[in-house]
Write a protein that holds these residues in place. Structure first.
Motif, mmCIF file in Angstrom:
data_model
loop_
_atom_site.group_PDB
_atom_site.id
_atom_site.type_symbol
_atom_site.label_atom_id
_atom_site.label_comp_id
_atom_site.label_asym_id
_atom_site.label_seq_id
_atom_site.Cartn_x
_atom_site.Cartn_y
_atom_site.Cartn_z
ATOM 1 N N ARG A 6 -31.002 -0.372 30.046
ATOM 2 C CA ARG A 6 -30.655 -0.412 31.470
ATOM 3 C C ARG A 6 -30.645 -1.835 31.959
ATOM 4 O O ARG A 6 -31.289 -2.726 31.388
ATOM 5 C CB ARG A 6 -31.579 0.481 32.288
ATOM 6 N N ALA A 8 -31.496 -3.538 35.620
ATOM 7 C CA ALA A 8 -32.169 -3.052 36.825
ATOM 8 C C ALA A 8 -32.364 -4.164 37.850
ATOM 9 O O ALA A 8 -33.486 -4.561 38.143
ATOM 10 C CB ALA A 8 -33.513 -2.440 36.428
ATOM 11 N N PRO A 9 -31.290 -4.679 38.394
ATOM 12 C CA PRO A 9 -31.428 -5.795 39.328
ATOM 13 C C PRO A 9 -32.032 -5.385 40.675
ATOM 14 O O PRO A 9 -31.838 -4.254 41.126
ATOM 15 C CB PRO A 9 -29.983 -6.260 39.539
ATOM 16 N N SER A 10 -32.751 -6.312 41.274
ATOM 17 C CA SER A 10 -33.222 -6.137 42.652
ATOM 18 C C SER A 10 -32.166 -6.761 43.557
ATOM 19 O O SER A 10 -31.832 -7.933 43.383
ATOM 20 C CB SER A 10 -34.556 -6.850 42.855
ATOM 21 N N GLU A 42 -32.821 -1.728 41.993
ATOM 22 C CA GLU A 42 -34.235 -1.649 42.361
ATOM 23 C C GLU A 42 -34.408 -2.181 43.782
ATOM 24 O O GLU A 42 -34.782 -3.336 44.004
ATOM 25 C CB GLU A 42 -35.077 -2.396 41.331
ATOM 26 N N TYR A 181 -43.488 -1.205 43.309
ATOM 27 C CA TYR A 181 -42.459 -1.642 42.367
ATOM 28 C C TYR A 181 -42.713 -1.234 40.905
ATOM 29 O O TYR A 181 -41.894 -0.554 40.279
ATOM 30 C CB TYR A 181 -42.304 -3.164 42.491
ATOM 31 N N VAL A 185 -40.534 1.526 38.445
ATOM 32 C CA VAL A 185 -39.900 1.128 37.179
ATOM 33 C C VAL A 185 -40.344 2.072 36.064
ATOM 34 O O VAL A 185 -39.529 2.538 35.252
ATOM 35 C CB VAL A 185 -40.271 -0.337 36.829
ATOM 36 N N ARG A 199 -35.242 -7.636 29.462
ATOM 37 C CA ARG A 199 -35.330 -8.213 30.805
ATOM 38 C C ARG A 199 -35.890 -9.627 30.739
ATOM 39 O O ARG A 199 -36.287 -10.104 29.674
ATOM 40 C CB ARG A 199 -36.195 -7.326 31.701
ATOM 41 N N HIS A 203 -41.125 -10.879 33.621
ATOM 42 C CA HIS A 203 -41.707 -9.531 33.699
ATOM 43 C C HIS A 203 -42.750 -9.261 32.610
ATOM 44 O O HIS A 203 -43.273 -8.150 32.532
ATOM 45 C CB HIS A 203 -40.605 -8.481 33.644
HETATM 46 N N1 GLU Z 1 -35.728 -5.566 39.238
HETATM 47 C C1 GLU Z 1 -36.202 -6.556 38.340
HETATM 48 C C2 GLU Z 1 -35.494 -7.865 38.581
HETATM 49 O O1 GLU Z 1 -34.438 -7.889 39.199
HETATM 50 C C3 GLU Z 1 -36.014 -6.160 36.885
HETATM 51 C C4 GLU Z 1 -37.011 -5.165 36.470
HETATM 52 C C5 GLU Z 1 -36.932 -4.749 35.034
HETATM 53 O O2 GLU Z 1 -35.940 -5.066 34.350
HETATM 54 O O3 GLU Z 1 -37.873 -4.060 34.616
HETATM 55 O O4 GLU Z 1 -35.976 -8.884 38.171
#
Ligand code: GLU
Length: 471
Positions: A6, A8-10, A42, A181, A185, A199, A203
């Protein structure tokens, strides 16, 4: 195993190059394995998430042609699900309600800091027997294991270990009832059956917390790969200062998505010393193991080099599709001129970007109001009148308007007058393009067209006549 990754951008800003590279790596990993790729937005940070940023992410993904099989999912639409999982955890005892006041937590923090300890929740409510009213404000905390450690084998960095003593009991639901958050996830990765999480390295610290929650839920733990960051050419973290704004800025600046993807894949990943990768090659060759552990520096010159390569090696018809957008931005109407694919072939060698190409193709479609002053001064002089008149006559007589016949007209004029090609070609160039630089005269004049070229030569002759009159 069916592979599922996946991105998963914020949605708190543009899709920047770092995000785009993470998306590309996740996408390639799944495509390589014939797996699936999920797009998840996200957006739980309600204050910082914006619709503009969501649009920018979608635009970027679409422009780069990184297609997804599922989604886009939006975390804000899944609050019921997160809350149901939290309620289940409260029942099972893997989470607990914490009634500690802000003041208590603040005092605790201060004391820990004074003692040189890392601030962390002390577990006051973890096993408390106190009874509380149903509507008494509280948060929900995850009951993190207190013993042992979390070890995961990062696919890029190797084994990483965190002692559970370092991790306190994370808040998973705030006083206002909103899940936090890291918890969202975890539930998403579980529900969406994500097998590999690729990612950014920022993280890494979240990973042991997420793994502990996954384990408490009895959910499978995905594999993790944390990609290093991208630095600017000055060695500092890439930021807006380096012009590193959203990927759509690269479109605006005239880059082909294929060139940017090729650039991004190589920025931190390699396959021998190969530099050029088609998308199919990337899919076939990509492995996470070959991602570089150390940070990579962004190099605009290399991106330009790749863009130039793609402009000249991709089928001109495909490049033309992207050029069309730039030409439109310039307000150029192309109906009455050469096809854009021919412009790509004509100007490809001399342009590093499509923006440059769009800016330098005006004269194929539009009459210019003035000759470039320096070029006219140098080449539209009285001595140029005779060669221009002669070449005009020959061009006017051409029945079959081909580059070969245009070439013969120029060459024939030079031969008849006993002068070099330049004595004919340069005045002709300034006459038909308005400036002193263009691709070869035969292809340029041919592409501009017969009637238009003759009209422009007449105008240049008028300019020379005026000059003669003033002399
Ligand atoms: N939403 C997070 C971000 O934009 C990524 C989270 C993830 O990949 O677990 O940095």
């Amino acid at each position: 195993m069916r592979i599922k990754t996946r991105f998963a951008p914020s949605p708190t800003g543009y899709l920047h190059v770092g995000g785009a590279r993470t998306a590309l790596y996740s996408w390639l990993f799944s495509r390589h394995a014939g797996g699936e790729f999920v797009l998840r937005i996200e957006d739980t940070d309600l204050e910082r998430s914006t619709q503009d940023a969501i649009d920018a992410i979608m635009d970027g993904m679409n422009w780069l042609n990184l297609d997804w099989d599922e989604g886009p999912y939006f975390q804000t639409k899944r609050f019921d699900r997160y809350n149901a999982v939290i309620d289940g955890m409260l029942e099972q005892g893997t989470a607990y309600k914490c009634y500690c006041s802000k003041e208590r937590l603040e005092a605790l923090r201060e004391k820990q800091m004074e003692n040189g300890e890392k601030p962390r929740y002390d577990g006051h409510c973890r096993d408390s027997q106190c009874s509380h009213g149903a509507d008494e404000p509280h948060v929900v905390r995850f009951r993190n294991p207190q013993e042992g450690s979390v070890i995961f084998d990062d696919k890029i960095r190797g084994p990483i270990e965190f002692s559970n003593q370092e991790l306190d009991d994370l808040i998973i639901r705030r006083t206002d009832g909103a899940p936090t958050y890291n918890f969202c996830v975890v539930v998403d990765d579980w529900d969406m059956e994500i097998t590999h999480v690729i990612r950014g390295e920022d993280h890494i610290n979240n990973t042991p917390r997420q793994i502990n929650i996954l384990k408490a839920l009895g959910a499978p733990v995905p594999e993790y790969a944390h990609v290093s960051m991208i630095l600017g050419d000055d060695g500092k973290k890439l930021s807006k200062r380096h012009g590193a704004v959203g990927v759509m800025q690269y479109r605006d600046d005239g880059y082909l998505p294929q060139a940017l993807l090729n650039y991004l894949v190589r920025l931190g990943w390699s396959h021998g010393d190969q530099e050029i990768f088609s998308i199919d090659e990337m899919k076939a060759l990509f492995t996470v193991e070959a991602i570089n552990k150390s940070a990579s520096a962004f190099n605009t010159e290399k991106l330009q080099w790749l863009n130039h390569h793609y402009i000249n090696h991709m089928p001109a018809e495909e490049v033309a599709v992207h050029l069309a957008w730039h030409v439109e931005q310039q307000g150029i109407e192309t109906r009455n001129g050469p096809e854009l694919k021919d412009i790509v072939k004509l100007l490809g060698e001399r342009c590093k970007t499509l923006k440059e190409m769009a800016e330098s193709c005006h004269y194929f479609y539009q009459d210019f109001s003035e000759f470039d002053a320096d070029a006219a001064k140098k080449h539209l002089r009285p001595v140029a009148r005779q060669p221009l008149e002669a070449v005009r006559a020959k061009l006017a007589a051409i029945a079959d308007w081909t580059p070969e016949n245009v070439h013969d007209a120029i060459q024939g004029t030079a031969d008849e007058l006993g002068v070099g090609m330049g004595k004919v070609g340069m005045p002709l160039r300034v006459a038909v393009t308005g400036a002193g630089q263009s691709p070869g005269m035969d292809v340029t004049v041919q592409a501009i067209g017969q009637a238009r070229s003759l009209e422009r030569i007449d105008r240049a002759l008028g300019y020379i006549a005026e000059r003669e009159a003033q002399a």
